[in-house]
Write an enzyme that holds these catalytic residues in place. Sequence first.
Site, mmCIF file in Angstrom:
data_model
loop_
_atom_site.group_PDB
_atom_site.id
_atom_site.type_symbol
_atom_site.label_atom_id
_atom_site.label_comp_id
_atom_site.label_asym_id
_atom_site.label_seq_id
_atom_site.Cartn_x
_atom_site.Cartn_y
_atom_site.Cartn_z
ATOM 1 N N HIS A 154 -25.827 23.283 49.266
ATOM 2 C CA HIS A 154 -27.132 23.247 48.595
ATOM 3 C C HIS A 154 -26.994 22.648 47.195
ATOM 4 C CE1 HIS A 154 -30.444 25.539 46.378
ATOM 5 N NE2 HIS A 154 -31.081 24.748 47.218
ATOM 6 N N GLU A 159 -27.138 18.907 50.733
ATOM 7 C CA GLU A 159 -28.564 18.773 50.386
ATOM 8 C C GLU A 159 -28.641 18.431 48.918
ATOM 9 O OE1 GLU A 159 -32.379 20.594 48.688
ATOM 10 O OE2 GLU A 159 -30.301 21.029 48.203
ATOM 11 N N ASP A 173 -31.723 17.086 45.657
ATOM 12 C CA ASP A 173 -33.130 16.907 45.294
ATOM 13 C C ASP A 173 -33.309 15.569 44.582
ATOM 14 O OD1 ASP A 173 -33.794 19.749 45.932
ATOM 15 O OD2 ASP A 173 -32.368 20.099 44.307
ATOM 16 N N HIS A 191 -33.151 18.660 40.178
ATOM 17 C CA HIS A 191 -33.975 19.717 40.774
ATOM 18 C C HIS A 191 -35.228 19.998 39.963
ATOM 19 C CE1 HIS A 191 -35.379 23.834 41.489
ATOM 20 N NE2 HIS A 191 -35.056 23.585 42.744
ATOM 21 N N GLU A 219 -33.956 15.920 49.743
ATOM 22 C CA GLU A 219 -35.217 16.639 49.505
ATOM 23 C C GLU A 219 -36.040 15.881 48.463
ATOM 24 O OE1 GLU A 219 -35.196 20.822 48.212
ATOM 25 O OE2 GLU A 219 -37.282 20.505 47.601
HETATM 26 O O1 G3P Z 1 -34.235 22.205 50.682
HETATM 27 C C1 G3P Z 1 -33.867 23.539 50.596
HETATM 28 C C2 G3P Z 1 -33.870 24.022 49.182
HETATM 29 O O2 G3P Z 1 -33.144 23.124 48.400
HETATM 30 C C3 G3P Z 1 -35.241 24.196 48.628
HETATM 31 O O3 G3P Z 1 -35.235 24.812 47.390
HETATM 32 O O4 G3P Z 1 -35.715 24.733 44.998
HETATM 33 O O5 G3P Z 1 -33.370 24.669 45.789
HETATM 34 O O6 G3P Z 1 -34.836 22.698 46.096
HETATM 35 P P1 G3P Z 1 -34.764 24.183 46.018
HETATM 36 MG MG MG Z 2 -33.537 21.379 47.254
#
Ligand code: G3P
Ligand code: MG
Length: 247
Positions: free
Chosen positions: A16, A43, A45, A58, A118
């Site tokens: 993450h 993953e 952002d 993020h 994301e």
């Molecule tokens: O995509 C899963 C997760 O990353 C969503 O929450 O706020 O960490 O981007 P966040």
């Molecule tokens: Mg995310």
Amino acid sequence: MSGKRLAWALPHVLAHRCGGALAPENTLAGLRLAARLGFRVVEFDVMLSADGTPWLLHDETLERTTNGRGPLAATADRVLAGLDAGAAHHPAFAGEPLPTLAAAAALCQQLGLQANVEIKPAAGRAAETGEVVARCVREFWAGHPLPLVSSFSRAALDAARASVAELPLACLYEQVDDDWRQRVAELEAATLNVDAKRLDDGVLASAREAGIPVLAYTVNDVSAAHALRRRGVQAVFSDRLDLFAGF
Ligand code: G3P
Ligand code: MG
């Protein structure tokens, strides 16, 4: 219901934000560490700068994770390129750059990592961000298996799909709403990504019936991850690469 197929197998754990516990989140250092620890899928952002370039971040603002100030969406590429995205995590990472999506894509391919991109649109830029990120993903991953593209933003996902129909999409929810099945069907989504804390067994049963894998964020406890797996969750997103290596 049958979604667009990913060209790679879903794992049981995704790093993450590239794995934000051991390395600075959403950085190339995180990607390198994830690969070294044996993670196959990361993953991260992605948001647009003032110049319309996708960068990994993020928050809407730069302060928490970099030495910059203000919204990324109001900052020019030449400023972003000079920022430090490592020292805020730990002085050992001082000098770590804020990565562009282009740099992250190239490193993922070099390291053999698959990605969940994301889309994180700044306020008022959802459709633009969805469209630009989708086009960039198609360009940057040309000749490689496409990443899974997700967003909390309906407008961003709709724009991504309208621009690049072949992208595998994920419906991403803090809390699934009543029409999640319809959204999954209309987007031909490959996965349903949800907040682990708000995931109920009714949703898991419907997802199983529909044949759509469920991915749950953010899980930093291995026994909690095992419990989610027993309930039918395909994979968890975790920051704790130290705990989840080999999960
Ligand atoms: O995509 C899963 C997760 O990353 C969503 O929450 O706020 O960490 O981007 P966040
Ligand atoms: Mg995310």
